[in-house]
Design a protein around this motif. Structure first.
Motif, PDB file in Angstrom:
ATOM      1  N   GLN A   2       6.186 -13.686   3.652  1.00 16.77           N
ATOM      2  CA  GLN A   2       5.721 -13.088   4.900  1.00 16.77           C
ATOM      3  C   GLN A   2       6.169 -11.630   4.952  1.00 16.77           C
ATOM      4  OE1 GLN A   2       3.720 -14.547   6.971  1.00 16.77           O
ATOM      5  NE2 GLN A   2       3.687 -12.971   8.519  1.00 16.77           N
ATOM      6  N   ILE A   3       5.267 -10.749   5.323  1.00 13.84           N
ATOM      7  CA  ILE A   3       5.569  -9.321   5.400  1.00 13.84           C
ATOM      8  C   ILE A   3       5.369  -8.857   6.833  1.00 13.84           C
ATOM      9  CG2 ILE A   3       4.872  -7.031   4.631  1.00 13.84           C
ATOM     10  CD1 ILE A   3       4.072  -8.311   1.988  1.00 13.84           C
ATOM     11  N   LEU A   8       6.984  -2.219   8.502  1.00 11.10           N
ATOM     12  CA  LEU A   8       6.578  -1.270   7.462  1.00 11.10           C
ATOM     13  C   LEU A   8       5.961  -0.011   8.064  1.00 11.10           C
ATOM     14  CD1 LEU A   8       5.018  -3.510   4.672  1.00 11.10           C
ATOM     15  CD2 LEU A   8       7.152  -2.251   4.603  1.00 11.10           C
ATOM     16  N   GLU A   9       5.186  -0.182   9.126  1.00 12.38           N
ATOM     17  CA  GLU A   9       4.592   0.976   9.795  1.00 12.38           C
ATOM     18  C   GLU A   9       5.681   1.889  10.363  1.00 12.38           C
ATOM     19  OE1 GLU A   9       0.270  -0.119  11.572  1.00 12.38           O
ATOM     20  OE2 GLU A   9       1.958  -1.088  12.571  1.00 12.38           O
ATOM     21  N   ARG A  10       6.702   1.280  10.961  1.00  8.90           N
ATOM     22  CA  ARG A  10       7.793   2.082  11.511  1.00  8.90           C
ATOM     23  C   ARG A  10       8.559   2.800  10.407  1.00  8.90           C
ATOM     24  NH1 ARG A  10       8.407  -2.431  14.759  1.00  8.90           N
ATOM     25  NH2 ARG A  10      10.135  -3.193  13.501  1.00  8.90           N
ATOM     26  N   LEU A  11       8.853   2.099   9.320  1.00 11.15           N
ATOM     27  CA  LEU A  11       9.606   2.704   8.217  1.00 11.15           C
ATOM     28  C   LEU A  11       8.837   3.845   7.562  1.00 11.15           C
ATOM     29  CD1 LEU A  11      11.101  -0.412   6.402  1.00 11.15           C
ATOM     30  CD2 LEU A  11      12.331   1.275   7.755  1.00 11.15           C
ATOM     31  N   GLN A  17      -4.683   0.531  10.419  1.00  7.03           N
ATOM     32  CA  GLN A  17      -5.704   0.070  11.359  1.00  7.03           C
ATOM     33  C   GLN A  17      -5.645  -1.444  11.487  1.00  7.03           C
ATOM     34  OE1 GLN A  17      -9.389   1.594   9.853  1.00  7.03           O
ATOM     35  NE2 GLN A  17      -8.812   3.726  10.211  1.00  7.03           N
ATOM     36  N   ASP A  18      -5.842  -1.930  12.722  1.00  4.86           N
ATOM     37  CA  ASP A  18      -5.728  -3.367  12.992  1.00  4.86           C
ATOM     38  C   ASP A  18      -6.663  -4.200  12.120  1.00  4.86           C
ATOM     39  OD1 ASP A  18      -3.778  -2.957  14.901  1.00  4.86           O
ATOM     40  OD2 ASP A  18      -5.206  -2.858  16.570  1.00  4.86           O
ATOM     41  N   ASP A  19      -7.865  -3.715  11.877  1.00  7.37           N
ATOM     42  CA  ASP A  19      -8.821  -4.491  11.076  1.00  7.37           C
ATOM     43  C   ASP A  19      -8.481  -4.493   9.582  1.00  7.37           C
ATOM     44  OD1 ASP A  19      -9.422  -1.766  10.981  1.00  7.37           O
ATOM     45  OD2 ASP A  19     -11.544  -2.140  10.528  1.00  7.37           O
ATOM     46  N   PHE A  24      -4.255  -5.496   3.883  1.00  4.61           N
ATOM     47  CA  PHE A  24      -3.080  -4.770   3.408  1.00  4.61           C
ATOM     48  C   PHE A  24      -1.960  -5.744   3.062  1.00  4.61           C
ATOM     49  CE2 PHE A  24       0.968  -2.640   4.196  1.00  4.61           C
ATOM     50  CZ  PHE A  24       0.844  -1.527   3.391  1.00  4.61           C
ATOM     51  N   GLU A  25      -1.730  -6.718   3.937  1.00  6.01           N
ATOM     52  CA  GLU A  25      -0.663  -7.694   3.689  1.00  6.01           C
ATOM     53  C   GLU A  25      -0.955  -8.525   2.438  1.00  6.01           C
ATOM     54  OE1 GLU A  25       1.784 -11.265   5.915  1.00  6.01           O
ATOM     55  OE2 GLU A  25       0.179 -10.254   6.983  1.00  6.01           O
ATOM     56  N   LYS A  26      -2.202  -8.973   2.279  1.00  2.00           N
ATOM     57  CA  LYS A  26      -2.567  -9.763   1.097  1.00  2.00           C
ATOM     58  C   LYS A  26      -2.376  -8.950  -0.185  1.00  2.00           C
ATOM     59  CE  LYS A  26      -5.938 -12.793   3.302  1.00  2.00           C
ATOM     60  NZ  LYS A  26      -7.354 -13.156   3.409  1.00  2.00           N
ATOM     61  N   ASP A  27      -2.812  -7.693  -0.157  1.00  2.00           N
ATOM     62  CA  ASP A  27      -2.661  -6.839  -1.339  1.00  2.00           C
ATOM     63  C   ASP A  27      -1.196  -6.583  -1.659  1.00  2.00           C
ATOM     64  OD1 ASP A  27      -5.400  -6.712  -1.559  1.00  2.00           O
ATOM     65  OD2 ASP A  27      -5.582  -4.707  -0.684  1.00  2.00           O
TER      66      ASP A  27
END
Length: 89
Positions: A2-3, A8-11, A17-19, A24-27
């Protein structure tokens, strides 16, 4: 695996983008799984310092005439340098 995309966005100080978050997570999971697979490979011992010869590297030349200001997007700066939080006392 689980990511936490929000973390990650904060770091990275990037907005995904939400869509595109699910893709992104799968990749990212695929990439991390591949790195885990690479670390399990048993490679023969050899002198890794000779993997790149110095003659194959380009000469390091500083160019400052392009008008790019590296501090332009710095969150904080002081005396022409990046200002970062103190991490040691």
């Amino acid at each position: 695996m689980q990511i936490d995309i929000k973390h990650l966005e904060r770091l990275s100080k990037l907005k995904i983008q939400d869509d595109k978050k699910e893709k992104f997570e799968k990749d990212l999971v695929k990439i991390l799984d591949f790195v885990d697979e690479i670390t399990t490979l048993e490679l023969p011992d050899e002198d890794k310092s000779k993997a790149v010869t110095l003659s194959s590297l380009r000469e390091d030349v500083v160019k400052t005439d392009d008008g790019f200001d590296p501090l332009l997007n710095a969150p904080k700066q002081k005396d022409g340098c990046y200002q970062v939080p103190l991490v040691v006392e």
